[in-house]
Design an enzyme around this catalytic site. Structure first.
Site, PDB file in Angstrom:
ATOM      1  N   GLU A   1      -9.805  -8.783  34.720  1.00  0.00           N
ATOM      2  CA  GLU A   1     -10.730  -8.833  33.590  1.00  0.00           C
ATOM      3  C   GLU A   1     -11.902  -9.745  33.929  1.00  0.00           C
ATOM      4  O   GLU A   1     -11.715 -10.918  34.244  1.00  0.00           O
ATOM      5  CB  GLU A   1     -10.003  -9.340  32.349  1.00  0.00           C
TER       6      GLU A   1
ATOM      7  N   GLY B   1     -10.987 -28.720  17.738  1.00  0.00           N
ATOM      8  CA  GLY B   1     -10.729 -29.554  18.905  1.00  0.00           C
ATOM      9  C   GLY B   1     -10.432 -28.704  20.110  1.00  0.00           C
ATOM     10  O   GLY B   1     -10.660 -27.489  20.123  1.00  0.00           O
TER      11      GLY B   1
ATOM     12  N   GLY C   1      -4.613 -27.997  19.965  1.00  0.00           N
ATOM     13  CA  GLY C   1      -3.969 -26.682  19.996  1.00  0.00           C
ATOM     14  C   GLY C   1      -2.530 -26.765  20.447  1.00  0.00           C
ATOM     15  O   GLY C   1      -1.628 -26.161  19.847  1.00  0.00           O
TER      16      GLY C   1
ATOM     17  N   GLU D   1      -2.558 -11.476  21.399  1.00  0.00           N
ATOM     18  CA  GLU D   1      -3.549 -10.444  21.737  1.00  0.00           C
ATOM     19  C   GLU D   1      -4.340 -11.017  22.904  1.00  0.00           C
ATOM     20  O   GLU D   1      -5.104 -11.967  22.744  1.00  0.00           O
ATOM     21  CB  GLU D   1      -4.435 -10.148  20.526  1.00  0.00           C
TER      22      GLU D   1
ATOM     23  N   LYS E   1      -6.948 -22.880  14.002  1.00  0.00           N
ATOM     24  CA  LYS E   1      -7.604 -23.642  15.046  1.00  0.00           C
ATOM     25  C   LYS E   1      -8.526 -22.677  15.796  1.00  0.00           C
ATOM     26  O   LYS E   1      -8.094 -21.966  16.699  1.00  0.00           O
ATOM     27  CB  LYS E   1      -6.580 -24.278  15.992  1.00  0.00           C
TER      28      LYS E   1
ATOM     29  N   GLY F   1      -8.058 -26.934  23.052  1.00  0.00           N
ATOM     30  CA  GLY F   1      -6.758 -26.282  23.109  1.00  0.00           C
ATOM     31  C   GLY F   1      -5.651 -27.145  23.678  1.00  0.00           C
ATOM     32  O   GLY F   1      -4.567 -27.245  23.081  1.00  0.00           O
TER      33      GLY F   1
ATOM     34  N   CYS G   1     -12.522  -7.933  24.319  1.00  0.00           N
ATOM     35  CA  CYS G   1     -11.228  -7.737  24.991  1.00  0.00           C
ATOM     36  C   CYS G   1     -10.901  -6.260  25.184  1.00  0.00           C
ATOM     37  O   CYS G   1     -10.282  -5.889  26.179  1.00  0.00           O
ATOM     38  CB  CYS G   1     -10.125  -8.440  24.212  1.00  0.00           C
TER      39      CYS G   1
END
Length: 468
Positions: A375, A199, A205, A241, A168, A201, A275
């Site tokens: 972040e 689609g 998801g 991750e 996905k 999440g 990231c």
């Protein structure tokens, strides 16, 4: 791109005609639509994978390796198409997109193939034989910023291990995943071994993550989303991750100019949407002014523009929401007292469309401030001074993240000794380069588990012991 998904070995229309518009981040125009899959599509994909699981697990490793090698060759043959797709989907400048977004992932497939050698050999332990067995049906949820690399990091080790997979990908960048599905089809994998759905999440998801026939979920995305995935997955194996706020620590006696230039290049790579980007420059006070000047000058040389133009060094951010979020960080950092040396929240000169943000550098950033802790996921660097190495290490370790980092010292030995004090999954020492043969992953709120290389492949096996 046709509005289809790849289920049970062929492209099919989804259960609902609903679609999601896809915007070109450079022009802000809708150029495509992706299916808005439902829980029904999720169930169909998982059940196709479950039907394929026993046969794929029983397939000799040599055959699985040969099929993955064939997939690698198809991807290499379509490298130009993959590069063009990511330039349009993500806005990565074409001058770096081929190496970064296409050839690096293809090289990662080679590293997984090398790692597969001997990994399934049984081991004798006392009166036991220990086997590696496929983990089972895998759901892989991938982001938009490095679409092919993140897909390769999950799909390839799953396939090599004998585990069927349901992918996905992000609906924001759908072209590369669709090309990947075409490559899988061309390589001749059995039906159900690889499945692609699309689609939102919270809709498809979530249905995938919660599905009772799924054995493992591998997710890359924000820390907040990762926590939600972990909670929804229950007792499934979960690999995460997540986010980062990685520090580049410059020790006394280091080459401050080289460190600053390399840190800016890392921070601004892919418009800061990376990231593992080095987004904090933590510098000994004796080198601070020199580093601040070099960082600002390096950032100022980044040319913004159309990512399809070879002269462009920084493209747009992926969406209006991402652009506005990053500009908000810049505005609040200035209000918090950080010193702006380059860039700012205002729109770039001469740019009247596209989701662009100026490459921005702040000095005198307090370690406990929002910019020092959170972040940003955009082209914004925070520079902070320190007075002794212990303090520098505390600042580098002083966030909830632990994905990446760097240490710059007068020699590899002293820099390496300090690098081992950083609580992070990987550390670049004096400019050491990232590669996909070594394990990659985070500690603390940056995730769990490892991707790439032998360690990344091992995540997709269960250990089974036979007591004799």
């Amino acid at each position: 791109m046709p509005p289809t998904m790849y289920l049970d070995g062929r492209f099919r229309h989804p259960s609902s005609p609903a679609t999601i518009p896809v915007l070109d981040p450079t022009t802000e125009q809708v150029y495509d639509h992706v299916p808005r899959g439902t829980a029904r599509d999720a169930d169909a994909a998982v059940r196709a994978a479950r039907r394929a699981a026993d046969g794929w697990a029983a397939t000799p490793q040599s055959e699985r390796v040969a099929l993955v090698r064939g997939l690698r060759d198809v991807l290499a043959a379509r490298a130009d198409e993959l590069t063009s797709a990511v330039v349009r989907d993500v806005g990565t400048p074409v001058r770096v997109a081929r190496a970064l977004q296409t050839m690096l992932p293809i090289g990662a497939v080679d590293d997984f193939l090398a790692a597969a050698e001997g990994i399934e050999e049984r081991r004798a332990v006392a009166n036991s034989l220990v086997y590696r067995r496929p983990v089972g049906v895998v759901v892989a949820v991938t982001p938009w910023n490095y679409p092919l690399l993140q897909i390769v990091a999950k799909v390839v080790p799953a396939l090599l291990s004998g585990s069927p997979v349901v992918l996905k990908p992000s609906e924001v960048a759908p072209l590369v995943p669709h090309l990947l599905a075409e490559a899988v089809d061309a390589a001749g994998f059995p039906p159900g071994v690889f499945n692609l759905v699309s689609g939102l999440g919270p809709e498809i998801g979530d249905a995938l993550v919660r599905h009772p026939e799924v054995d493992m979920v591998s997710f890359t995305g924000s820390t907040a989303a990762g926590l939600a995935v972990h909670a929804a997955a229950g007792l499934k194996r979960v690999q995460l991750e997540l986010g980062g706020k990685s520090a580049s620590l410059v020790l006394p006696g280091a080459d401050a100019v080289a460190a600053a230039r390399a840190t800016v290049n890392s921070c601004l790579l892919n418009s800061g949407q990376t990231c593992l980007a080095l987004t904090r420059l933590v510098v000994h006070r004796s080198l601070y002014d020199e580093a601040v000047e070099a960082a600002g000058a390096t950032a100022a040389r980044f040319t913004l523009g159309d990512p399809a133009d070879p002269a462009t060094k920084q493209g747009p951010l992926v969406s209006a929401a991402q652009r506005d979020r990053v500009r908000g960080f810049i505005e609040r950092a200035a209000a918090d007292g950080a010193r702006l040396t380059t860039g700012g929240a205002h729109a770039p000169d001469g740019v009247d469309r596209g989701f662009f943000v100026r490459p921005t550098v702040f000095a005198d950033v307090a370690p406990e401030s929002e910019l020092g802790q959170e972040e940003v996921f955009g082209p914004v660097l925070a520079i902070t001074p320190y007075d002794d190495v212990d303090e520098g290490v505390r600042i580098a370790n002083g966030t909830r993240y632990g994905l990446s980092g760097a240490v710059w010292g007068p020699d590899p030995e002293s820099a390496g000794a300090v690098a081992l004090r950083l609580r992070t999954g990987q550390v670049d020492v004096n400019g050491g380069r990232f590669h996909t043969a070594a394990p990659f992953g985070g500690v603390k709120s940056s995730g769990r588990g490892r991707e790439f290389g032998r360690a990344g492949l091992a995540e997709y096996y269960e250990l089974q012991s036979l007591q004799l």
